[in-house]
Enzyme design. Structure first.
Site, PDB file in Angstrom:
ATOM      1  N   HIS A  53     -23.312  24.194 -12.991  1.00  0.00           N
ATOM      2  CA  HIS A  53     -22.872  23.902 -11.619  1.00  0.00           C
ATOM      3  C   HIS A  53     -21.736  22.898 -11.559  1.00  0.00           C
ATOM      4  O   HIS A  53     -21.188  22.619 -10.492  1.00  0.00           O
ATOM      5  CB  HIS A  53     -24.054  23.466 -10.741  1.00  0.00           C
ATOM      6  CG  HIS A  53     -24.415  22.021 -10.841  1.00  0.00           C
ATOM      7  ND1 HIS A  53     -25.518  21.576 -11.545  1.00  0.00           N
ATOM      8  CD2 HIS A  53     -23.838  20.910 -10.330  1.00  0.00           C
ATOM      9  CE1 HIS A  53     -25.594  20.261 -11.446  1.00  0.00           C
ATOM     10  NE2 HIS A  53     -24.581  19.827 -10.727  1.00  0.00           N
TER      11      HIS A  53
ATOM     12  N   SER B 190     -25.356  14.907 -13.487  1.00  0.00           N
ATOM     13  CA  SER B 190     -25.513  16.347 -13.773  1.00  0.00           C
ATOM     14  C   SER B 190     -24.931  16.712 -15.129  1.00  0.00           C
ATOM     15  O   SER B 190     -23.851  16.243 -15.500  1.00  0.00           O
ATOM     16  CB  SER B 190     -24.765  17.182 -12.721  1.00  0.00           C
ATOM     17  OG  SER B 190     -25.333  17.019 -11.449  1.00  0.00           O
TER      18      SER B 190
ATOM     19  N   ASP C 245     -28.935  26.850 -15.112  1.00  0.00           N
ATOM     20  CA  ASP C 245     -27.804  25.955 -14.851  1.00  0.00           C
ATOM     21  C   ASP C 245     -27.347  25.224 -16.113  1.00  0.00           C
ATOM     22  O   ASP C 245     -27.478  24.009 -16.255  1.00  0.00           O
ATOM     23  CB  ASP C 245     -28.234  24.937 -13.766  1.00  0.00           C
ATOM     24  CG  ASP C 245     -27.101  24.011 -13.365  1.00  0.00           C
ATOM     25  OD1 ASP C 245     -27.410  22.975 -12.719  1.00  0.00           O
ATOM     26  OD2 ASP C 245     -25.935  24.295 -13.699  1.00  0.00           O
TER      27      ASP C 245
HETATM   28  C1  LIG Z   1     -29.638  22.548  -2.438  1.00  0.00           C
HETATM   29  O1  LIG Z   1     -29.654  21.137  -2.357  1.00  0.00           O
HETATM   30  C2  LIG Z   1     -30.719  20.510  -3.046  1.00  0.00           C
HETATM   31  C3  LIG Z   1     -30.515  20.565  -4.543  1.00  0.00           C
HETATM   32  C4  LIG Z   1     -29.289  19.784  -4.960  1.00  0.00           C
HETATM   33  N1  LIG Z   1     -29.325  18.364  -4.478  1.00  0.00           N
HETATM   34  C5  LIG Z   1     -28.043  17.679  -4.874  1.00  0.00           C
HETATM   35  C6  LIG Z   1     -28.100  17.178  -6.321  1.00  0.00           C
HETATM   36  C7  LIG Z   1     -27.455  17.858  -7.381  1.00  0.00           C
HETATM   37  C8  LIG Z   1     -26.665  19.114  -7.111  1.00  0.00           C
HETATM   38  C9  LIG Z   1     -27.533  17.374  -8.698  1.00  0.00           C
HETATM   39  C10 LIG Z   1     -28.256  16.219  -9.007  1.00  0.00           C
HETATM   40  C11 LIG Z   1     -28.359  15.723 -10.427  1.00  0.00           C
HETATM   41  C12 LIG Z   1     -28.901  15.545  -7.955  1.00  0.00           C
HETATM   42  N2  LIG Z   1     -29.664  14.411  -7.982  1.00  0.00           N
HETATM   43  C13 LIG Z   1     -30.065  14.162  -6.709  1.00  0.00           C
HETATM   44  C14 LIG Z   1     -29.588  15.115  -5.847  1.00  0.00           C
HETATM   45  C15 LIG Z   1     -28.829  16.006  -6.631  1.00  0.00           C
HETATM   46  C16 LIG Z   1     -29.570  18.288  -2.981  1.00  0.00           C
HETATM   47  C17 LIG Z   1     -29.829  16.858  -2.542  1.00  0.00           C
HETATM   48  O2  LIG Z   1     -28.710  16.120  -2.473  1.00  0.00           O
HETATM   49  C18 LIG Z   1     -30.806  19.069  -2.578  1.00  0.00           C
END
Ligand SMILES: CO[C@H]1CCN(Cc2c(C)cc(C)c3[nH]ccc23)[C@H](CO)C1
Length: 288
Positions: free
Chosen positions: A53, A227, A102
């Protein structure tokens, strides 16, 4: 051969890089569209593992750079997203972003390491990992690696967060397996964007490991910027990658006390081995 995987210098005066010599930062600079930053891990001389992602489907290798050490920036010759990764794949089921599979591999133009500050992490189900686990030949198999590194009970692990331009901080978490797995996974639907999802299975698939929450102790949460970083298990003096940081329920970065349902989800490397094996075939890792 690269020598010893997952070995780090832990002595007092060791630098952050000597403690985490596999840690890299991946930057994508899209012409005219700004830039994106993720974390990653070195698995071999040419390959970095990160999250899919972090990229768009039309990202080109020349737009990507890998920062190994603060001033050492490496060019990229290839980008390989997991073929089953599709962020929009379940929109029709009310899942705006679907993070299954992912994971992505970034191939470097020039080989890296080894050096005291540049060294790969041990990848399960390889000969290097068997040596690092000190397993005799009759126990040198992937099932044994999974039994040792990912037992079906709560598991101590850590990830690394960049804390300022050149400091890396280890964040110790517990991966909720066994009877804590269900409650951890269930909090996935507490993510606001998943409010309309009808079934938990539409969001949390067998590829995920779940961490975070406040039981048995408060786990730190991964930020969006974390991430793609590795989820690491330590065995003796050696470090093994068992997951890739994928997504979290709430972006609680920096907030002191996250709510108990602030969970983080990581891709379990044991669930994407066929893809890793195929892509890393020429890296002499000795897949079992
Ligand atoms: C579809 O949304 C949901 C899933 C993605 N989350 C975002 C997100 C990603 C992309 C990657 C990491 C490492 C994150 N750590 C904390 C939040 C967060 C959002 C919340 O913000 C909720």
């Amino acid at each position: 051969v690269l020598g010893l995987c997952g070995l780090s210098h832990e002595f007092g005066s060791a630098s952050d890089r000597e403690r985490n010599p596999w840690h890299v930062t991946v930057t994508v600079i899209r012409p005219g569209q700004g830039q994106e930053r993720c974390q990653g891990s070195l698995l071999s001389r040419y390959f970095v593992l990160t999250a899919a992602h972090c990229f768009h489907v039309d990202d080109q290798a020349p737009w990507i750079t890998v920062d190994v050490e603060p001033k050492v920036q490496r060019k990229v010759s290839g980008l390989f997203l997991h073929p089953q990764y599709e962020l929009g794949g379940r929109r029709h089921r009310g899942v705006p972003e679907f993070y299954d599979y992912d994971v992505a591999l970034v191939q470097l133009e020039e080989p890296l390491g080894p050096s005291p500050t540049v060294r790969p992490l041990c990848l399960p189900c390889t000969e290097g990992a068997s040596r690092a686990l000190r397993l005799p030949p009759e126990r040198s198999n992937c099932a044994e690696h999974r039994r040792l590194l990912l037992p079906e009970k709560t598991l101590d692990a850590f990830f690394v967060s960049p804390h300022g331009p050149s400091t890396l901080q280890r964040r110790h978490v517990r991966v909720k397996l066994g009877d804590q797995r269900g409650p951890c996974n269930a909090d996935a639907l507490r993510a606001p964007p998943y409010a309309n999802v009808s079934a938990l299975d539409d969001v949390v698939t067998p590829r995920f490991l779940c961490s975070g929450g406040t039981e048995p102790r408060v786990d730190p949460n991964a930020c969006r910027g974390d991430s793609g970083g590795p989820l690491i298990v330590t065995w003796g003096q050696r470090h093994f990658q068992v997951g890739v940081i994928s997504w979290g329920v709430l972006d609680v970065c920096g907030r002191p006390r996250a709510p108990p349902h602030a969970r983080d989800f990581h891709i379990n490397l044991f669930e994407v081995l066929p893809w890793l094996r195929a892509r890393l075939r020429d890296e002499e890792l000795g897949f079992l």
